[in-house]
Every structure is written in structure tokens, then in C-alpha cells.
Design a protein around this motif. Structure first.
Motif, PDB file in Angstrom:
ATOM      1  N   GLN A   1       0.833  -1.207   0.000  1.00 29.55           N
ATOM      2  CA  GLN A   1       0.000   0.000   0.000  1.00 29.55           C
ATOM      3  C   GLN A   1       0.869   1.260   0.000  1.00 29.55           C
ATOM      4  N   HIS A   2       1.935   1.247   0.787  1.00 29.72           N
ATOM      5  CA  HIS A   2       2.858   2.383   0.804  1.00 29.72           C
ATOM      6  C   HIS A   2       3.551   2.529  -0.554  1.00 29.72           C
ATOM      7  N   GLU A   3       3.939   1.401  -1.124  1.00 27.85           N
ATOM      8  CA  GLU A   3       4.622   1.400  -2.420  1.00 27.85           C
ATOM      9  C   GLU A   3       3.705   1.966  -3.510  1.00 27.85           C
ATOM     10  N   ILE A   4       2.460   1.555  -3.519  1.00 28.79           N
ATOM     11  CA  ILE A   4       1.494   2.036  -4.519  1.00 28.79           C
ATOM     12  C   ILE A   4       1.278   3.543  -4.367  1.00 28.79           C
ATOM     13  N   ALA A   5       1.095   4.004  -3.151  1.00 24.29           N
ATOM     14  CA  ALA A   5       0.911   5.446  -2.924  1.00 24.29           C
ATOM     15  C   ALA A   5       2.138   6.202  -3.409  1.00 24.29           C
ATOM     16  N   ASP A   6       3.319   5.688  -3.101  1.00 18.69           N
ATOM     17  CA  ASP A   6       4.576   6.328  -3.499  1.00 18.69           C
ATOM     18  C   ASP A   6       4.693   6.402  -5.021  1.00 18.69           C
ATOM     19  N   LYS A   7       4.352   5.320  -5.717  1.00 18.99           N
ATOM     20  CA  LYS A   7       4.423   5.299  -7.188  1.00 18.99           C
ATOM     21  C   LYS A   7       3.525   6.359  -7.819  1.00 18.99           C
ATOM     22  N   HIS A   8       2.462   6.703  -7.117  1.00 17.22           N
ATOM     23  CA  HIS A   8       1.528   7.714  -7.617  1.00 17.22           C
ATOM     24  C   HIS A   8       1.840   9.102  -7.076  1.00 17.22           C
ATOM     25  N   GLY A   9       2.960   9.230  -6.355  1.00 16.79           N
ATOM     26  CA  GLY A   9       3.394  10.526  -5.863  1.00 16.79           C
ATOM     27  C   GLY A   9       2.755  10.959  -4.557  1.00 16.79           C
ATOM     28  N   PHE A  10       2.344   9.990  -3.749  1.00 18.66           N
ATOM     29  CA  PHE A  10       1.690  10.301  -2.483  1.00 18.66           C
ATOM     30  C   PHE A  10       2.408   9.629  -1.317  1.00 18.66           C
ATOM     31  N   VAL A  11       2.132  10.141  -0.137  1.00 15.45           N
ATOM     32  CA  VAL A  11       2.563   9.509   1.102  1.00 15.45           C
ATOM     33  C   VAL A  11       1.303   8.989   1.770  1.00 15.45           C
ATOM     34  N   LEU A  12       1.289   7.722   2.104  1.00 17.21           N
ATOM     35  CA  LEU A  12       0.122   7.110   2.739  1.00 17.21           C
ATOM     36  C   LEU A  12       0.035   7.571   4.189  1.00 17.21           C
ATOM     37  N   GLU A  13      -1.036   8.253   4.538  1.00 14.07           N
ATOM     38  CA  GLU A  13      -1.233   8.753   5.900  1.00 14.07           C
ATOM     39  C   GLU A  13      -2.057   7.777   6.740  1.00 14.07           C
ATOM     40  N   ALA A  14      -3.066   7.191   6.137  1.00  7.36           N
ATOM     41  CA  ALA A  14      -3.945   6.254   6.845  1.00  7.36           C
ATOM     42  C   ALA A  14      -4.695   5.449   5.790  1.00  7.36           C
ATOM     43  N   HIS A  15      -5.233   4.327   6.208  1.00  6.87           N
ATOM     44  CA  HIS A  15      -6.057   3.546   5.285  1.00  6.87           C
ATOM     45  C   HIS A  15      -6.953   2.591   6.061  1.00  6.87           C
ATOM     46  N   SER A  16      -7.927   2.076   5.340  1.00  3.73           N
ATOM     47  CA  SER A  16      -8.817   1.073   5.898  1.00  3.73           C
ATOM     48  C   SER A  16      -9.012   0.016   4.827  1.00  3.73           C
ATOM     49  N   LEU A  17      -8.663  -1.207   5.141  1.00  4.77           N
ATOM     50  CA  LEU A  17      -8.819  -2.308   4.202  1.00  4.77           C
ATOM     51  C   LEU A  17      -9.830  -3.288   4.776  1.00  4.77           C
ATOM     52  N   VAL A  18     -10.870  -3.551   3.989  1.00  3.15           N
ATOM     53  CA  VAL A  18     -11.892  -4.516   4.397  1.00  3.15           C
ATOM     54  C   VAL A  18     -12.069  -5.502   3.254  1.00  3.15           C
ATOM     55  N   LEU A  19     -11.895  -6.782   3.555  1.00  2.00           N
ATOM     56  CA  LEU A  19     -12.119  -7.839   2.583  1.00  2.00           C
ATOM     57  C   LEU A  19     -13.448  -8.514   2.916  1.00  2.00           C
ATOM     58  N   TYR A  20     -14.315  -8.644   1.920  1.00  2.00           N
ATOM     59  CA  TYR A  20     -15.596  -9.321   2.115  1.00  2.00           C
ATOM     60  C   TYR A  20     -15.430 -10.740   1.604  1.00  2.00           C
ATOM     61  N   VAL A  21     -15.578 -11.715   2.498  1.00  2.00           N
ATOM     62  CA  VAL A  21     -15.230 -13.097   2.196  1.00  2.00           C
ATOM     63  C   VAL A  21     -16.409 -14.033   2.440  1.00  2.00           C
ATOM     64  N   ARG A  22     -16.282 -15.224   1.875  1.00  2.00           N
ATOM     65  CA  ARG A  22     -17.268 -16.282   2.067  1.00  2.00           C
ATOM     66  C   ARG A  22     -16.480 -17.563   2.329  1.00  2.00           C
ATOM     67  N   PRO A  23     -16.944 -18.424   3.216  1.00  2.00           N
ATOM     68  CA  PRO A  23     -16.206 -19.672   3.473  1.00  2.00           C
ATOM     69  C   PRO A  23     -16.059 -20.501   2.193  1.00  2.00           C
ATOM     70  N   LYS A  24     -14.919 -21.169   2.077  1.00  2.00           N
ATOM     71  CA  LYS A  24     -14.703 -22.057   0.937  1.00  2.00           C
ATOM     72  C   LYS A  24     -15.677 -23.220   1.034  1.00  2.00           C
ATOM     73  N   LYS A  25     -16.146 -23.671  -0.114  1.00  2.00           N
ATOM     74  CA  LYS A  25     -17.021 -24.855  -0.148  1.00  2.00           C
ATOM     75  C   LYS A  25     -16.141 -26.083   0.056  1.00  2.00           C
ATOM     76  N   LYS A  26     -16.621 -27.001   0.882  1.00  2.00           N
ATOM     77  CA  LYS A  26     -15.889 -28.239   1.123  1.00  2.00           C
ATOM     78  C   LYS A  26     -16.027 -29.139  -0.098  1.00  2.00           C
ATOM     79  N   ALA A  27     -14.940 -29.774  -0.468  1.00  2.00           N
ATOM     80  CA  ALA A  27     -14.952 -30.681  -1.622  1.00  2.00           C
ATOM     81  C   ALA A  27     -15.818 -31.899  -1.331  1.00  2.00           C
ATOM     82  N   ALA A  28     -16.639 -32.248  -2.312  1.00  2.00           N
ATOM     83  CA  ALA A  28     -17.513 -33.439  -2.163  1.00  2.00           C
ATOM     84  C   ALA A  28     -16.646 -34.693  -2.269  1.00  2.00           C
ATOM     85  N   LYS A  29     -16.960 -35.713  -1.436  1.00  2.00           N
ATOM     86  CA  LYS A  29     -16.171 -36.953  -1.440  1.00  2.00           C
ATOM     87  C   LYS A  29     -16.803 -37.979  -2.331  1.00  2.00           C
TER      88      LYS A  29
END
Length: 137
Positions: free
Chosen positions: A109-137
Motif C-alpha cells: 500500500q505504501h509502495e502504490i501510494a509512493d508510485k503515484h506521488g503520495f505519502v500514505l497517511e492512513a487507510h482502511s482495508l476490508v475484505l468481504y469473504v465467504r467460506p470455501k465450499k468443502k470438496a464433495a467426497k
């Protein structure tokens, strides 16, 4: 956190503030809605209204004692700001909030901000996930 922490944050020590702080510190669920806190107060026969809970949480957020999150599709949740940055995953099926820290993600995240000419001051990362489906036997 004690009454001196409230004073240090510039807040007057009141019974509602102390009780809400105690609930936030004692809870196993780190992310609580104002309604969750209100329900715990009711079970303790506390005469503290929901509007007071919202007002106290707003004061705590302004003072830097709590962090407010507005995860997509859900109510605002609050957690004590313990000074250590972390990110979140939200289980779309259960609504459970999972906290994680990943140094590689932080570095990128710092690297990406730097490449775009910014300094990262703060951020919030939220991943929306779902449990993996169990493989059928």
C-alpha cells in the motif's frame, strides 16, 4: 482504561462513560454496535439510554478512544483504539469480523501510494469473504 484515560483524552468522567468503556474493554467481541452496548447495559439494570450510548461513542471517537467502522451492509461498529493497526475481513454468511495484520499488504500500500506521488497517511482495508465450499467426497 481508567478514569485518568478519559481525563487525558479531554473527557469528563461520568458514570455512563465509565460503564460504556468497561463494556468495550471487557467484551470478547471486539466490534460492537451501539445497540449491543445498550443491551449489555440493560442486562446490568443500568439506566443509560440508547441516545446516551450514541453520544458517548461519538465523544470517544472524537477523542481517539474508539474507532468506528461502517462495514458494507451493516450497522456502524465500534472498537477500542489500542494503537495497533489492523485490517478486517467480513464473513458475508455469518457477519463475523476477522481482524488480521499482514506486513506485505502494508508494504504494498505504501509502495502504490509512493508510485503515484503520495505519502500514505492512513487507510482502511476490508475484505468481504465467504467460506470455501468443502470438496464433495
Amino acid at each position: 482504561m481508567e478514569s485518568q484515560e478519559l481525563r487525558k483524552a479531554g473527557l469528563k468522567v461520568t458514570h455512563p462513560r465509565m460503564r460504556i468503556l468497561e463494556i468495550l474493554e471487557a467484551t470478547h467481541a471486539r466490534h460492537m454496535t451501539a445497540e449491543d452496548i445498550y443491551k449489555q447495559l440493560l442486562t446490568s439494570d443500568e439506566d443509560i439510554g440508547l441516545a446516551t450510548v450514541y453520544r458517548v461513542l461519538t465523544h470517544f471517537e472524537a477523542a481517539g478512544l474508539v474507532t468506528k467502522h461502517n462495514f458494507e451492509g451493516g450497522q456502524a461498529v465500534f472498537e477500542l483504539d489500542r494503537g495497533k493497526h489492523h485490517d478486517h475481513m467480513i464473513d458475508l454468511e455469518s457477519g463475523r469480523v476477522i481482524e488480521f495484520v499482514n506486513e506485505e499488504i502494508e508494504r504494498l500500500q505504501h509502495e502504490i501510494a509512493d508510485k503515484h506521488g503520495f505519502v500514505l497517511e492512513a487507510h482502511s482495508l476490508v475484505l468481504y469473504v465467504r467460506p470455501k465450499k468443502k470438496a464433495a467426497k
